[in-house]
Scaffold this motif. Structure first.
Motif, PDB file in Angstrom:
ATOM      1  N   VAL A 103       0.814  -1.215   0.000  1.00 47.00           N
ATOM      2  CA  VAL A 103       0.000   0.000   0.000  1.00 47.00           C
ATOM      3  C   VAL A 103       0.852   1.272   0.000  1.00 47.00           C
ATOM      4  CG1 VAL A 103      -0.262   0.075   2.531  1.00 47.00           C
ATOM      5  CG2 VAL A 103      -1.989   1.124   1.062  1.00 47.00           C
ATOM      6  N   THR A 104       1.969   1.276   0.716  1.00 45.69           N
ATOM      7  CA  THR A 104       2.806   2.483   0.736  1.00 45.69           C
ATOM      8  C   THR A 104       3.523   2.698  -0.589  1.00 45.69           C
ATOM      9  OG1 THR A 104       3.110   2.230   3.127  1.00 45.69           O
ATOM     10  CG2 THR A 104       4.622   3.700   1.980  1.00 45.69           C
ATOM     11  N   PRO A 105       4.168   1.675  -1.189  1.00 43.17           N
ATOM     12  CA  PRO A 105       4.713   1.883  -2.542  1.00 43.17           C
ATOM     13  C   PRO A 105       3.649   2.303  -3.547  1.00 43.17           C
ATOM     14  CG  PRO A 105       5.642  -0.104  -1.582  1.00 43.17           C
ATOM     15  CD  PRO A 105       4.566   0.367  -0.647  1.00 43.17           C
ATOM     16  N   ALA A 106       2.417   1.799  -3.392  1.00 40.94           N
ATOM     17  CA  ALA A 106       1.339   2.212  -4.292  1.00 40.94           C
ATOM     18  C   ALA A 106       1.043   3.694  -4.132  1.00 40.94           C
ATOM     19  CB  ALA A 106       0.079   1.387  -4.020  1.00 40.94           C
ATOM     20  N   ALA A 107       1.112   4.191  -2.903  1.00 42.27           N
ATOM     21  CA  ALA A 107       0.908   5.625  -2.676  1.00 42.27           C
ATOM     22  C   ALA A 107       2.008   6.448  -3.337  1.00 42.27           C
ATOM     23  CB  ALA A 107       0.869   5.909  -1.174  1.00 42.27           C
ATOM     24  N   VAL A 108       3.220   5.896  -3.351  1.00 43.48           N
ATOM     25  CA  VAL A 108       4.348   6.606  -3.984  1.00 43.48           C
ATOM     26  C   VAL A 108       4.122   6.748  -5.489  1.00 43.48           C
ATOM     27  CG1 VAL A 108       6.848   6.540  -4.389  1.00 43.48           C
ATOM     28  CG2 VAL A 108       5.917   5.818  -2.176  1.00 43.48           C
TER      29      VAL A 108
END
Length: 330
Positions: A247-252
């Motif tokens: 989820v965090t890499p997707a936000a990036v």
């Protein structure tokens, strides 16, 4: 500052281990300690992810996955360690203090090795402009809403698998290790999907594993034996671990500035929103469960539906982002 965060987090287990000395009631004391540990963990978690993202471009998702997989390793070690110490002569206080010492030692190492590569974000009008740009980014806000829905339900099996298995005749000796099985599978789940995400794009990975995780929630009905509990724990631990990790890499993927000035704001806004999902999701599931009636279908339907609805939000946000960036690798 990281040293301060370490002290805030590491001091709380000491208070818990000597809770009889608190000048307030046990419930109030646990609330205060929960707030203290929550603040400490939040202040440590975000910098660790952001610092990691500074050093990687092509393999950023995998690097973040390795960082987040540490929590799965802890999820395997801590329950076994504490359960054994609590039930033996060591007792509650000694067990919690042992964890505090271990946390303190590991966090001291982390403080020495973590170094930010990029300069701090500039304030003033430029900082305000970046913040306004992020909070008016429609596709990103839809992504955050989808993440809220997913994290509203994704941890329900983690909280209720032990109870479900125990009430359906699974051996008490094994029940205490059911969450350990899920966390062990989650170690691979928090690294392998991230490796794929660096090749195919984080959003392209996030969407299918979210749908699979939502569908697997219903498989918890099969956790009525040791074999069924192990199979469910492995599969759900793997795919839900991928959701948590990617989820965090997707936000990036939504970062729009070449200097990455909006990176910290996007990760912070995401984490702020997810905190409310994690705060309310499991209590809602508990209310739906309605003990001692134990209507298991209600919390599991809730968890599955909100998780799959979150994946639908991801699909819509991805379509808008494809048009913006003119690429399918998102």
């Amino acid at each position: 500052m990281p040293d301060t965060f370490t002290i805030v987090y590491s001091a709380d287990p000491w208070f818990i281990s000597s809770r009889r000395h608190l000048p307030i009631g046990t419930t109030d004391g646990l609330i205060i300690l929960g707030v203290g540990m929550g603040i400490g963990m939040g202040l440590m978690f975000l910098p660790s992810l952001q610092v990691t993202s500074h050093y990687f471009a092509r393999r950023r998702s995998l690097a973040m996955g390795f960082v987040i997989s540490g929590s799965s390793i802890g999820g395997c070690l801590y329950p076994v360690l504490l359960n054994n110490m609590f039930t033996r002569t060591s007792g509650f206080g000694t067990g919690v203090r042992a964890v505090a010492f271990m946390d303190l030692g590991l966090l001291i190492i982390a403080n020495f090795v973590m170094r930010a590569r990029l300069p701090p974000k500039r304030g003033g009008k430029e900082g305000e402009s970046v913040f306004k740009e992020v909070i008016t980014d429609g596709p990103y806000l839809l992504f955050i809403f989808g993440s809220f829905l997913i994290f509203w339900g994704i941890f329900v099996p983690f909280f209720y698998l032990q109870l479900y298995a125990a009430l359906h005749g699974v051996s008490p000796g094994f029940v205490r290790y059911s969450i350990t099985v899920m966390n062990a599978a989650s170690i691979l789940g928090r690294t392998v999907p991230n490796f794929v995400a660096d090749i195919c794009g984080p959003l392209n990975v996030m969407i299918p594993i979210s749908i699979i995780s939502g569908s697997l929630v219903f498989a918890m009905f099969g956790a009525t034996s040791i074999g069924g509990t192990v199979v469910f724990g492995i599969f759900y631990g793997f795919f839900s671990g991928g959701v948590v990790s990617v989820v965090t890499p997707a936000a990036v993927s939504f970062v729009s500035r070449k200097d990455h000035l909006d990176l910290g704001i996007r990760i912070g806004l995401l984490s702020f929103t997810l905190a409310f999902a994690l705060l309310t999701g499991n209590p809602i599931a508990g209310a739906l469960l309605s003990p001692p009636a134990y209507r298991w279908h209600l919390p599991l339907i809730f968890a599955a539906v909100v998780t799959i609805c979150g994946a639908v939000c991801y699909l819509t946000a991805r379509s808008a982002l494809v048009k913006r960036k003119a690429t399918q690798l998102l």
